[in-house]
Design an enzyme around this catalytic site. Structure first.
Site, mmCIF file in Angstrom:
data_model
loop_
_atom_site.group_PDB
_atom_site.id
_atom_site.type_symbol
_atom_site.label_atom_id
_atom_site.label_comp_id
_atom_site.label_asym_id
_atom_site.label_seq_id
_atom_site.Cartn_x
_atom_site.Cartn_y
_atom_site.Cartn_z
ATOM 1 N N PHE A 75 0.864 -1.171 -0.285
ATOM 2 C CA PHE A 75 -0.324 -0.082 -0.232
ATOM 3 C C PHE A 75 1.121 1.341 -0.139
ATOM 4 C CE2 PHE A 75 -2.864 3.360 2.145
ATOM 5 C CZ PHE A 75 -4.187 2.965 1.241
ATOM 6 N N ASP B 131 1.729 -5.186 8.680
ATOM 7 C CA ASP B 131 0.346 -4.418 7.681
ATOM 8 C C ASP B 131 -0.987 -5.137 7.880
ATOM 9 O OD1 ASP B 131 -1.612 -3.119 7.150
ATOM 10 O OD2 ASP B 131 0.018 -1.550 6.173
ATOM 11 N N TYR C 171 -10.917 1.115 9.973
ATOM 12 C CA TYR C 171 -12.628 1.658 9.417
ATOM 13 C C TYR C 171 -12.688 0.422 8.558
ATOM 14 C CZ TYR C 171 -8.419 3.730 6.782
ATOM 15 O OH TYR C 171 -7.879 3.585 6.529
ATOM 16 N N LYS C 172 -12.012 -0.735 7.757
ATOM 17 C CA LYS C 172 -12.191 -2.218 6.946
ATOM 18 C C LYS C 172 -12.985 -2.018 7.377
ATOM 19 C CE LYS C 172 -7.729 0.217 4.863
ATOM 20 N NZ LYS C 172 -6.934 0.300 3.687
ATOM 21 N N ARG D 216 -12.358 -3.196 -7.592
ATOM 22 C CA ARG D 216 -12.774 -4.331 -6.253
ATOM 23 C C ARG D 216 -14.100 -4.773 -5.779
ATOM 24 N NH1 ARG D 216 -8.315 -1.991 -1.682
ATOM 25 N NH2 ARG D 216 -9.668 -0.163 -2.093
HETATM 26 C C1 LIG Z 1 -6.056 1.355 3.975
HETATM 27 C C2 LIG Z 1 -4.586 0.948 4.587
HETATM 28 C C3 LIG Z 1 -4.162 2.326 5.204
HETATM 29 C C4 LIG Z 1 -4.617 3.087 5.635
HETATM 30 O O1 LIG Z 1 -3.697 3.972 6.128
HETATM 31 P P1 LIG Z 1 -4.030 4.852 7.184
HETATM 32 O O2 LIG Z 1 -3.167 5.547 8.080
HETATM 33 O O3 LIG Z 1 -5.580 4.578 7.489
HETATM 34 O O4 LIG Z 1 -5.019 6.413 5.959
HETATM 35 C C5 LIG Z 1 -2.834 1.089 5.110
HETATM 36 N N1 LIG Z 1 -2.026 0.339 4.624
HETATM 37 C C6 LIG Z 1 -2.791 -0.923 4.029
HETATM 38 C C7 LIG Z 1 -2.568 -2.574 3.220
HETATM 39 C C8 LIG Z 1 -4.223 0.087 4.025
HETATM 40 O O5 LIG Z 1 -4.581 -1.434 3.233
#
Ligand SMILES: *Cc1c(COP(=O)(O)O)cnc(C)c1O
Length: 431
Positions: free
Chosen positions: A149, A226, A251-252, A400
């Site tokens: 990400f 992660d 939040y997911k 997705r």
């Molecule tokens: C959604 C996501 C993030 C989001 O990071 P935020 O600091 O909450 O914006 C980070 N890493 C991965 C792998 C994600 O899927």
């Protein structure tokens, strides 16, 4: 602009196929042990709405979150006021560890005392990665992959610049993800830290975390996972797998709401060896002595820096409560059925539509979302949003389908993909 037509005159096979899938979905919904959870979410009140397929990006709100946010404003905040930080059975001051333990018990496979809720994923990732480096002095490399990400890559690039570390990049296949053999080839006696995602945000590939942890340890390195795209959808066993540090968002699949705080995990054995970089009063031993100098609080509390985000944790607790009650294994079973159904439907489409499945076909290696690809999917995704079907688009060419098991029915998948097929058959620009 909502077009109810199903295009049956242009494409008769569609009616047949979708009828067959609609029957299969009805059977699966009728037998679904988690079906009652659909009622736990705030309904979407919008004419023409068909289905929400982006639970891997922003989970839907629970009814309990709505009720408990109101209660917080009137009760603990509105009435008890400042006393709520320290008094009562559930003082706010303890929420970082308490809510961390709730997440750990529901879906991280982690014993209590190793997880806190704080900050955003990005900030916690920074703190955890920097903390890990303090336990591996003299080593100057971080291993990461090209398909992680973006925020993960940017944070590690920043740390490399700040701390004089080199980055060793694994070239990950965007259709799959990182394999343990690639990690084995990348680590060595200079590696301080390996950072990878459990479930790849694009393809949905599930990395083999126990194997990757073992390979990292074999080289003397620490492993930070992660979990943003797995937590709440794919079972995680942090303690058993030997993961050293982990971060994830709420939040997911956990339904914590936009901008909800993240969670961070440091395995107990490591907690005394690491030092996180943001020394704040809330992570200090005895913060209210307001004394000179920083001394880290004992244990995982030292990962906290500033005032805990109480308002943001209320919906997190509601969402995690649902996951705990439903059970992560039952959630995973439904997740596999949902993604299998989606792939079967896409496979039934005529080759002429040119849609490819870009997620692993092996359910054991596939997370809670399915990515399908075609050159014009940016426009198709926009057309779907206009027609009440809400997945998301990820460059270069992927849509997705994030199928959150507690808030998605099998019928949702069939209805949504029916609309998608109609849009593609007629052209994304057609009304
Ligand atoms: C959604 C996501 C993030 C989001 O990071 P935020 O600091 O909450 O914006 C980070 N890493 C991965 C792998 C994600 O899927």
């Amino acid at each position: 602009m909502i077009d109810e037509g199903r295009g049956a005159t242009e494409d008769t096979s569609q009616t047949q196929d979708s009828g067959e899938f609609a029957r299969r979905a009805a059977e699966l919904d009728a037998a679904d042990p988690l079906a009652s959870y659909l009622e736990e979410f705030v309904p979407v009140d919008e004419p023409g709405f068909v289905a929400y397929l982006d639970g891997n990006s922003l989970g839907r709100p629970t009814r309990r979150a709505a009720a408990e946010l109101g209660e917080l404003v009137r009760g603990a905040w509105g009435t008890d006021l400042i006393r709520s930080w320290t008094d009562g059975a559930d003082p706010w001051m303890e929420w970082p560890e308490r809510v961390g333990d709730e997440i750990a018990a529901a879906c991280l496979g982690a014993a209590a005392g190793q997880t806190v809720v704080a900050d955003s994923t990005t900030v916690l990732l920074y703190k955890l990665a920097r903390a890990a480096l303090t336990a591996r002095p003299g080593r100057d490399e971080i291993v990461l992959d090209t398909d992680n990400f973006p925020t993960d890559r940017y944070v590690l690039e920043g740390i490399a610049g700040e701390c004089g570390m080199s980055l060793r990049w694994i070239d990950a296949d965007p259709r799959e993800g990182v394999h343990a053999e690639q990690v084995a080839a990348a680590v060595g006696d200079r590696t301080a830290l390996v950072v990878l995602s459990h479930v790849a945000y694009r393809s949905g590939w599930i990395a083999d975390l126990p194997a990757i942890a073992a390979v990292s340890h074999g080289a003397g390195a620490l492993f930070l996972a992660d979990l943003c795209h797995s937590v709440g959808a794919v079972p995680v066993e942090l303690d058993a797998w030997g993961v050293d540090l982990a971060v994830g968002c709420t939040y997911k699949f956990l339904g914590g709401g936009p901008g909800a705080p993240a969670f961070g995990y440091i395995c107990r054995d490591l907690q005394d060896q690491v030092r996180q970089p943001i020394q704040g009063w809330m992570g200090r031993a005895d913060p209210f002595t307001m004394g000179p100098g920083y001394q880290p609080a004992a244990g995982i509390r030292s990962l906290v820096s500033g005032t805990p985000p109480i308002v943001g944790m209320v919906p997190v607790r509601a969402g995690v409560g649902l996951v705990a009650r439903a059970g992560i294994d039952a959630i995973r079973c439904k997740s596999i059925e949902l993604t299998t159904l989606a792939i079967d439907i896409v496979d039934s489409w005529p080759d002429a539509l040119g849609v490819r499945v870009s997620s692993p076909r092996d359910a054991a290696r596939r997370g809670g979302h399915v990515t399908i690809s075609r050159g014009d999917f940016r426009q198709v995704n926009a057309a779907l949003w206009q027609r009440g079907v809400i997945p998301d688009f990820r460059a270069p060419d992927g849509i997705r389908l994030g199928l959150a098991p507690l808030s998605t029915s099998y019928a949702d998948v069939v209805r949504a993909l029916d609309v998608a097929r109609t849009v593609m058959t007629r052209g994304a620009g057609a009304p």
